[in-house]
Design a protein around this motif. Structure first.
Motif, PDB file in Angstrom:
ATOM      1  N   ALA A   1       0.829  -1.202   0.000  1.00 33.01           N
ATOM      2  CA  ALA A   1       0.000   0.000   0.000  1.00 33.01           C
ATOM      3  C   ALA A   1       0.868   1.259   0.000  1.00 33.01           C
ATOM      4  N   ARG A   2       1.930   1.243   0.754  1.00 32.91           N
ATOM      5  CA  ARG A   2       2.824   2.408   0.783  1.00 32.91           C
ATOM      6  C   ARG A   2       3.516   2.593  -0.566  1.00 32.91           C
ATOM      7  N   ARG A   3       3.928   1.485  -1.169  1.00 31.35           N
ATOM      8  CA  ARG A   3       4.592   1.563  -2.470  1.00 31.35           C
ATOM      9  C   ARG A   3       3.656   2.132  -3.527  1.00 31.35           C
ATOM     10  N   THR A   4       2.407   1.679  -3.529  1.00 32.08           N
ATOM     11  CA  THR A   4       1.426   2.211  -4.473  1.00 32.08           C
ATOM     12  C   THR A   4       1.205   3.699  -4.251  1.00 32.08           C
ATOM     13  N   ALA A   5       1.100   4.098  -2.992  1.00 28.10           N
ATOM     14  CA  ALA A   5       0.919   5.516  -2.687  1.00 28.10           C
ATOM     15  C   ALA A   5       2.099   6.333  -3.190  1.00 28.10           C
ATOM     16  N   LEU A   6       3.301   5.817  -3.027  1.00 26.09           N
ATOM     17  CA  LEU A   6       4.493   6.533  -3.478  1.00 26.09           C
ATOM     18  C   LEU A   6       4.487   6.691  -5.004  1.00 26.09           C
ATOM     19  N   LEU A   7       4.222   5.600  -5.723  1.00 30.70           N
ATOM     20  CA  LEU A   7       4.221   5.668  -7.190  1.00 30.70           C
ATOM     21  C   LEU A   7       3.126   6.599  -7.695  1.00 30.70           C
ATOM     22  N   ASP A   8       1.964   6.565  -7.068  1.00 26.28           N
ATOM     23  CA  ASP A   8       0.859   7.425  -7.504  1.00 26.28           C
ATOM     24  C   ASP A   8       1.133   8.895  -7.236  1.00 26.28           C
TER      25      ASP A   8
ATOM     26  N   LEU B   1      16.799  10.035  -6.728  1.00 26.66           N
ATOM     27  CA  LEU B   1      16.548   9.803  -5.316  1.00 26.66           C
ATOM     28  C   LEU B   1      16.217   8.336  -5.088  1.00 26.66           C
ATOM     29  N   ALA B   2      16.538   7.828  -3.895  1.00 27.26           N
ATOM     30  CA  ALA B   2      16.086   6.527  -3.438  1.00 27.26           C
ATOM     31  C   ALA B   2      15.070   6.790  -2.331  1.00 27.26           C
ATOM     32  N   LEU B   3      13.808   6.427  -2.582  1.00 28.75           N
ATOM     33  CA  LEU B   3      12.716   6.759  -1.678  1.00 28.75           C
ATOM     34  C   LEU B   3      12.277   5.518  -0.915  1.00 28.75           C
ATOM     35  N   GLY B   4      12.469   5.526   0.405  1.00 29.00           N
ATOM     36  CA  GLY B   4      12.114   4.390   1.234  1.00 29.00           C
ATOM     37  C   GLY B   4      10.666   4.433   1.674  1.00 29.00           C
ATOM     38  N   ILE B   5      10.087   3.248   1.886  1.00 26.75           N
ATOM     39  CA  ILE B   5       8.692   3.148   2.319  1.00 26.75           C
ATOM     40  C   ILE B   5       8.580   2.497   3.699  1.00 26.75           C
TER      41      ILE B   5
ATOM     42  N   ARG C   1       3.901   6.043   6.728  1.00 25.96           N
ATOM     43  CA  ARG C   1       2.648   5.450   6.302  1.00 25.96           C
ATOM     44  C   ARG C   1       2.247   5.948   4.915  1.00 25.96           C
ATOM     45  N   ALA C   2       1.287   5.278   4.298  1.00 28.37           N
ATOM     46  CA  ALA C   2       0.869   5.626   2.938  1.00 28.37           C
ATOM     47  C   ALA C   2       0.336   7.057   2.871  1.00 28.37           C
ATOM     48  N   ASP C   3      -0.492   7.458   3.831  1.00 32.94           N
ATOM     49  CA  ASP C   3      -1.052   8.810   3.781  1.00 32.94           C
ATOM     50  C   ASP C   3       0.024   9.871   3.956  1.00 32.94           C
ATOM     51  N   VAL C   4       1.037   9.566   4.781  1.00 29.36           N
ATOM     52  CA  VAL C   4       2.136  10.514   4.975  1.00 29.36           C
ATOM     53  C   VAL C   4       2.960  10.638   3.694  1.00 29.36           C
ATOM     54  N   ILE C   5       3.199   9.521   3.018  1.00 28.22           N
ATOM     55  CA  ILE C   5       3.947   9.552   1.760  1.00 28.22           C
ATOM     56  C   ILE C   5       3.213  10.405   0.736  1.00 28.22           C
TER      57      ILE C   5
END
Length: 458
Positions: free
Chosen positions: A377-384, A437-441, A445-449
């Motif tokens: 879920a966090r990864r999806t939020a980051l990509l979106d 950049l290298a973005l860690g998950i 949390r997803a909402d914070v990302i």
């Protein structure tokens, strides 16, 4: 001052006491104005006659180091200046090549509100209550083994549990005897270096790659050569012919993320067999996979015993546990076990036994399934939420995503001013820097990302 007289024959005791006090004054252990013990008191402390102390005091007073004040006592003279310590001939002792001559500068970062750094799992997802129960059970009377050193390869129950886990989760061909438990993956690499690398040997690493691994091979005296990486992983045809060892992250290249393509896997195994080289397969976070089924590890397709497979529980559990392992060919195991014994003998038997039960009771598999959903879920939020112009490298695994970002250093600086921690890709480059950049998950949390990557600071 700790008054302990070191002297030779009885006749030298006054001289020895004089020299001790003089040295204490000159190196500022006794400072101007400090009061010395009375002669009778010091004589009792250092077990000599009062006359011996009086003789030492009189000599120091005559040379201007001490001054006596009637009715008050004996003091260090006010005008005495401490001497600077002299350097030994030849200057400071220098470390061997591979260890920096000076420690890295300590930088105090601004307060971090959002941490998108790489390589850290979320500690709030760790099953602390379960772990506490397992550790407590190992500390009960009757569970604690004999008061003796444990086996350097690790607790037999954990070695067997890891072998079973790897067979089910990664398709590895391994028995308990093939496994060596280590204090994290870094110690596994260190043990391999101890038994394989001679000063001057060539070690090939991915470029970009993980700096502590490069530094470790350099500290072994190796000549480290970076090999370029593209969207199919390590470029096998660019490997140096003289390489004794190749360090590779085929399941999720660090830090860019691509999987080593099937054709290159075959080519790498064939190259190692032709050259008599060893492949260190670093499978650091393959448990978290979000799309395609993972390819078999190199070790599972290695017919010649050229691959040392290294894994860690730092990404699935916690780095602070310092639990990792390697799976080695039979030809290397005796040397690796000896190296482990010489390095630190063995790990923590309580933690190792607790982890064995954690695996055998199915708790590790359950934990990975639960955390994988959260990280997905966090990864999806980051990509979106990636801004326009930020282009991710192809990746389907792990706890971070590498992204091409124009002027990444300036972006990271603006983020830092807002309390947002980002890592630039150039920190992983020994050669020409990459702008990204290298973005860690793992730590947000997803909402914070989502909220972080859509703010105006960019």
């Amino acid at each position: 001052m700790d008054w302990q007289l070191v002297a030779g024959p009885r006749g030298d005791r006054a001289t020895a006491l004089y020299q001790q006090i003089r040295a204490a004054v000159l190196d500022a252990r006794l400072r101007p104005g400090d009061r010395l013990p009375a002669t009778r008191e010091l004589a009792g402390i250092v077990a000599v006659s009062r006359g011996t102390v009086t003789a030492a005091y009189e000599r120091l007073t005559a040379e201007g180091f001490l001054v006596g004040k009637v009715g008050a006592g004996t003091f260090v003279a006010r005008g005495v200046r401490p001497e600077r310590r002299r350097r030994a001939p030849g200057g400071a002792v220098r470390p061997r090549t591979g260890f920096p001559a000076t420690a890295p500068a300590t930088v105090v970062p601004p307060a971090v509100r959002v941490d998108l750094s790489v390589g850290m799992p979320d500690p709030s997802l760790f099953p602390l209550a379960t772990w506490r129960r397992l550790v407590s059970a190992e500390l009960r009377p009757g569970r604690i083994g004999a008061v003796a050193y444990s086996e350097p390869g690790g607790q037999p129950a954990l070695r067997a549990a890891i072998a079973r886990h790897l067979g089910l989760a990664r398709g590895l061909r391994a028995g308990a005897d093939d496994v060596v438990v280590t204090s994290g993956a870094q110690q596994a690499f260190d043990l391999v270096g101890r038994v394989l690398i001679e000063p001057g040997d060539v070690v090939a690493v991915e470029e970009p790659g993980y700096p502590p691994v490069r530094q470790l091979w350099e500290s072994s005296g190796a000549t480290v050569v970076g090999v370029p990486v593209d969207e199919d992983g390590l470029q096998v045809d660019a490997l140096p012919a003289r390489a004794r060892l190749v360090h590779v992250t085929p399941s999720h290249q660090f830090p860019l993320g691509p999987v080593l393509a099937p054709a290159r896997r075959v080519a790498l195994l064939e190259w190692a067999e032709r050259r008599g080289a060893v492949i260190v397969e670093d499978d650091y976070d393959s448990e978290y996979r979000y799309a395609d089924r993972p390819l078999e590890p190199l070790q599972a397709r290695d017919p010649h015993g050229r691959v040392v497979y290294v894994g860690t529980f730092s990404k699935t559990l916690l780095p602070m546990l310092r639990l990792g392992f390697l799976v080695a060919p039979a030809s290397l195991r005796p040397a690796l076990l000896t190296a482990r014994r010489l390095a630190d003998w063995h790990g923590d038997p309580v933690a190792e036994s607790a982890l064995a039960r954690f695996i055998d009771e199915g708790l590790l598999a359950r934990h990975v399934r639960r955390t994988a959903k959260e990280y997905a879920a966090r990864r999806t939020a980051l990509l979106d939420a990636l801004p326009e112009g930020w282009v991710p490298w192809p990746s389907a695994a792990g706890l971070h995503i590498a992204v091409r970002v124009p002027d990444a250093a300036a972006v990271a600086d603006r983020a830092a001013a807002q309390g947002i921690r980002l890592e630039t890709l150039d920190r992983y480059c020994a050669g020409p820097p990459l702008d990204g950049l290298a973005l860690g998950i793992g730590l947000a949390r997803a909402d914070v990302i989502t909220e972080t990557l859509t703010r105006e600071w960019r």
